[in-house]
Design a protein around this motif. Structure first.
Motif, PDB file in Angstrom:
ATOM      1  N   PRO A  25      -5.488  -2.089  -8.057  1.00  0.00           N
ATOM      2  CA  PRO A  25      -4.301  -1.909  -7.206  1.00  0.00           C
ATOM      3  C   PRO A  25      -4.481  -2.546  -5.827  1.00  0.00           C
ATOM      4  O   PRO A  25      -5.596  -2.614  -5.315  1.00  0.00           O
ATOM      5  CB  PRO A  25      -4.157  -0.387  -7.082  1.00  0.00           C
ATOM      6  N   ASP A  26      -3.356  -2.992  -5.235  1.00  0.00           N
ATOM      7  CA  ASP A  26      -3.390  -3.690  -3.940  1.00  0.00           C
ATOM      8  C   ASP A  26      -4.095  -2.899  -2.850  1.00  0.00           C
ATOM      9  O   ASP A  26      -4.824  -3.471  -2.043  1.00  0.00           O
ATOM     10  CB  ASP A  26      -1.966  -4.040  -3.473  1.00  0.00           C
ATOM     11  N   ASP A  27      -3.873  -1.556  -2.803  1.00  0.00           N
ATOM     12  CA  ASP A  27      -4.502  -0.779  -1.731  1.00  0.00           C
ATOM     13  C   ASP A  27      -6.031  -0.815  -1.839  1.00  0.00           C
ATOM     14  O   ASP A  27      -6.727  -0.927  -0.827  1.00  0.00           O
ATOM     15  CB  ASP A  27      -3.986   0.670  -1.691  1.00  0.00           C
ATOM     16  N   LEU A  28      -6.554  -0.782  -3.066  1.00  0.00           N
ATOM     17  CA  LEU A  28      -8.009  -0.861  -3.249  1.00  0.00           C
ATOM     18  C   LEU A  28      -8.523  -2.256  -2.920  1.00  0.00           C
ATOM     19  O   LEU A  28      -9.612  -2.406  -2.380  1.00  0.00           O
ATOM     20  CB  LEU A  28      -8.394  -0.497  -4.682  1.00  0.00           C
ATOM     21  N   ILE A  29      -7.733  -3.276  -3.246  1.00  0.00           N
ATOM     22  CA  ILE A  29      -8.131  -4.661  -2.925  1.00  0.00           C
ATOM     23  C   ILE A  29      -8.232  -4.820  -1.414  1.00  0.00           C
ATOM     24  O   ILE A  29      -9.217  -5.350  -0.894  1.00  0.00           O
ATOM     25  CB  ILE A  29      -7.131  -5.679  -3.519  1.00  0.00           C
ATOM     26  N   GLN A  30      -7.230  -4.336  -0.681  1.00  0.00           N
ATOM     27  CA  GLN A  30      -7.234  -4.454   0.778  1.00  0.00           C
ATOM     28  C   GLN A  30      -8.416  -3.692   1.386  1.00  0.00           C
ATOM     29  O   GLN A  30      -9.072  -4.173   2.301  1.00  0.00           O
ATOM     30  CB  GLN A  30      -5.916  -3.954   1.377  1.00  0.00           C
ATOM     31  N   LYS A  31      -8.684  -2.496   0.848  1.00  0.00           N
ATOM     32  CA  LYS A  31      -9.794  -1.684   1.339  1.00  0.00           C
ATOM     33  C   LYS A  31     -11.131  -2.361   1.058  1.00  0.00           C
ATOM     34  O   LYS A  31     -12.030  -2.342   1.883  1.00  0.00           O
ATOM     35  CB  LYS A  31      -9.776  -0.316   0.644  1.00  0.00           C
ATOM     36  N   GLY A  32     -11.238  -2.949  -0.139  1.00  0.00           N
ATOM     37  CA  GLY A  32     -12.516  -3.489  -0.589  1.00  0.00           C
ATOM     38  C   GLY A  32     -12.900  -4.843  -0.041  1.00  0.00           C
ATOM     39  O   GLY A  32     -14.067  -5.201  -0.044  1.00  0.00           O
TER      40      GLY A  32
END
Length: 128
Positions: A25-32
């Motif tokens: 998911p995009d939120d995990l991509i941004q966080k990671g």
């Protein structure tokens, strides 16, 4: 050259397109994308234990070269795969259509390249 040691992520290429392609998911991509992951590799003969710490997430895979093992993917899925050694400094495995090659390019640098279709995600880590 032994793989054993602790390595910190120094650079990565194509992180976002690759993570999108595997369904993160995009939120995990941004966080990671800005987290510096730390990898610890313990090599004893053909037996390996690889621990990857990314923020609060810890991924641990143990395997023996040439034998089927259950490995956890980046998405947390468990898959059976066989890790092969090529020469003294390269490990190869295929996980659900992702070709992963981990190469010890010199005594202080590991390059992990994951290929899914036409997307190549490259991580370079330096010994700590």
């Amino acid at each position: 050259m032994p793989f054993s040691g602790k390595y910190e992520l120094a650079s990565q290429e194509n992180f976002e397109p690759f993570m999108k392609a595997i369904g993160l998911p995009d939120d995990l991509i941004q966080k990671g994308k800005d987290i510096k992951s730390i990898s610890e590799i313990e090599e004893t003969g053909d037996n390996f234990k690889v621990t990857v710490m990314t923020g609060s997430k810890v991924l641990i895979n143990t395997f023996t070269i040439g034998q089927e093992a259950e490995l956890e993917t980046i998405t947390g899925e468990k898959v059976k795969a066989v890790v092969q050694r090529e020469g003294s400094n390269k490990l190869k495995v295929s996980l659900k259509g992702i070709e992963s090659v981990t190469e010890l390019v010199d005594e202080n640098t590991i390059v992990n390249t994951m290929t899914l279709g036409s997307i190549v995600y490259k991580r370079t880590s330096k010994r700590m």
